[in-house]
Write an enzyme that holds these catalytic residues in place. Sequence first.
Site, PDB file in Angstrom:
ATOM      1  N   LYS A   1       0.856  -1.187   0.000  1.00  0.00           N
ATOM      2  CA  LYS A   1       0.000   0.000   0.000  1.00  0.00           C
ATOM      3  C   LYS A   1       0.882   1.223   0.000  1.00  0.00           C
ATOM      4  O   LYS A   1       2.001   1.193   0.520  1.00  0.00           O
ATOM      5  CB  LYS A   1      -0.878   0.020   1.250  1.00  0.00           C
ATOM      6  CG  LYS A   1      -2.094   0.910   1.124  1.00  0.00           C
ATOM      7  CD  LYS A   1      -3.106   0.300   0.189  1.00  0.00           C
ATOM      8  CE  LYS A   1      -4.510   0.707   0.507  1.00  0.00           C
ATOM      9  NZ  LYS A   1      -5.440  -0.356   0.134  1.00  0.00           N
TER      10      LYS A   1
HETATM   11  N1  GLU Z   1      -7.279  -0.037  -2.797  1.00  0.00           N
HETATM   12  C1  GLU Z   1      -8.095  -1.184  -3.012  1.00  0.00           C
HETATM   13  C2  GLU Z   1      -8.107  -2.076  -1.786  1.00  0.00           C
HETATM   14  O1  GLU Z   1      -7.902  -1.622  -0.683  1.00  0.00           O
HETATM   15  C3  GLU Z   1      -7.743  -1.910  -4.284  1.00  0.00           C
HETATM   16  C4  GLU Z   1      -6.356  -2.438  -4.371  1.00  0.00           C
HETATM   17  C5  GLU Z   1      -5.997  -3.009  -5.744  1.00  0.00           C
HETATM   18  O2  GLU Z   1      -6.855  -3.103  -6.591  1.00  0.00           O
HETATM   19  O3  GLU Z   1      -4.835  -3.337  -5.907  1.00  0.00           O
HETATM   20  O4  GLU Z   1      -8.401  -3.232  -1.861  1.00  0.00           O
END
Ligand code: GLU
Length: 426
Positions: free
Chosen positions: A113
């Site tokens: 992240k």
């Molecule tokens: N930000 C989204 C999540 O927390 C999507 C992450 C992604 O698609 O890689 O799952």
Amino acid sequence: MVESIGQGVFEKDPYSNALTQLASVAEFLDLEPEYYEVLKTTMKELVVHIPLKLARGEVVTFTGYRVQHNNARGPFKGGIRYHKNMDLNDARALSMWMTWKTAIMDVPFGGAKGGITVDPDKLNMDELEQLTRRYVDMLKDDIGPEIDIPAPDVNTNPQIMGWIMNEYSRLRGFNVPAVVTGKPLELGGSEGRLSATGKGVAICTREAVQRFLGKELHDVTVAVQGFGNVGSNTVRFLMDMGAKIAGVSNIYGAAKAKGGLFGVSFDKLNNDLVNPHSISSLVYAEPITNEELLEMDVDVLIPAAMEGQITEYNASKIKAKLIMEAANGPITPSADSILYKGGAKIVPDVLANAGGVLVSYFEWVQNLNRDHWSEIEVNAKLDVKMKNAFKQIFEFAALKNIEMREAAVAIAVDKVVKAMKLAGWH
Ligand code: GLU
């Protein structure tokens, strides 16, 4: 095994909450200390400082992050968040949750992240683009289709993903669509990606309502906190599927339907909520506080905003018997215990909102194959995968007599540890 981290003092910090969840699963699985140690810590943490000259002439230095938690099952994967409160511990927690999420959905990714500490509303489009491009320049060796694949998260969108793809491709000297997911369709984005998280939440809600409440969606009332990409699409699909939406909120306020049910279409509600402050003046609703929304007497409560919304301070006031975590980390561990004691069922974030990363995986596969799937194909695959993941976790929880969060994280940790062992991570 829980050590000093966890309940109480550090409750506001999502990373300590993620560690508390892991500690309890480590105990349940009787996890070997060396693997527990690997999973407790992130593999790589990048912190970058990005000077940017704003239109008014001033130079401001922004801080950006990319935290890579684990890649035993495949390249790191996870969103990019632009938020004024974004910090390293947020990225750590969210990256760990991504590792669980990708394992639960059985897609060959790890967890990561990132983000920038910024209020994007304070930047104009050009500044936002420059900031995004500088962030990519600084991360260029740590992202890539086989390394780490970013995606949208809070306050980021397909346009920003398009800039990420373009900047990365510019640096490499050729077009690399698979470096990022959640792109605009015109740049290799997948059909159905934008609404995938909300659609997945709605599918999961349908399954949970049947299994836990013994009802169908058209028999239940629902309150949804948050009207961003996830919240609004959750409302859209739940309305389509016949659920009775009784309360909604956005960053400006909350509203409860007059007579218990919004007598308007999703498009009308959506249009009305585009005007930022209109939530307090909807003719078919009465304004309530955010606290009142969370405490509404509905069958299903869906926090779809930010972390730490249900804590030990308000958990005992929650009346909904089923809570779907559309946001990441909206319920703290102490609140979990209070809710469980009150008989509530929680479908955890790592399952409920995993439709987003699932369709991200579909997008990555399409990009690598230079392919484009139809929306019908994407949605059919999403439905099957979500339904199966829900079933697997529901059945495991029932078999072991544990809660859904414990079951989901246990299944995920088990898969990640097996991969680490087989690959020889020792
Ligand atoms: N930000 C989204 C999540 O927390 C999507 C992450 C992604 O698609 O890689 O799952």
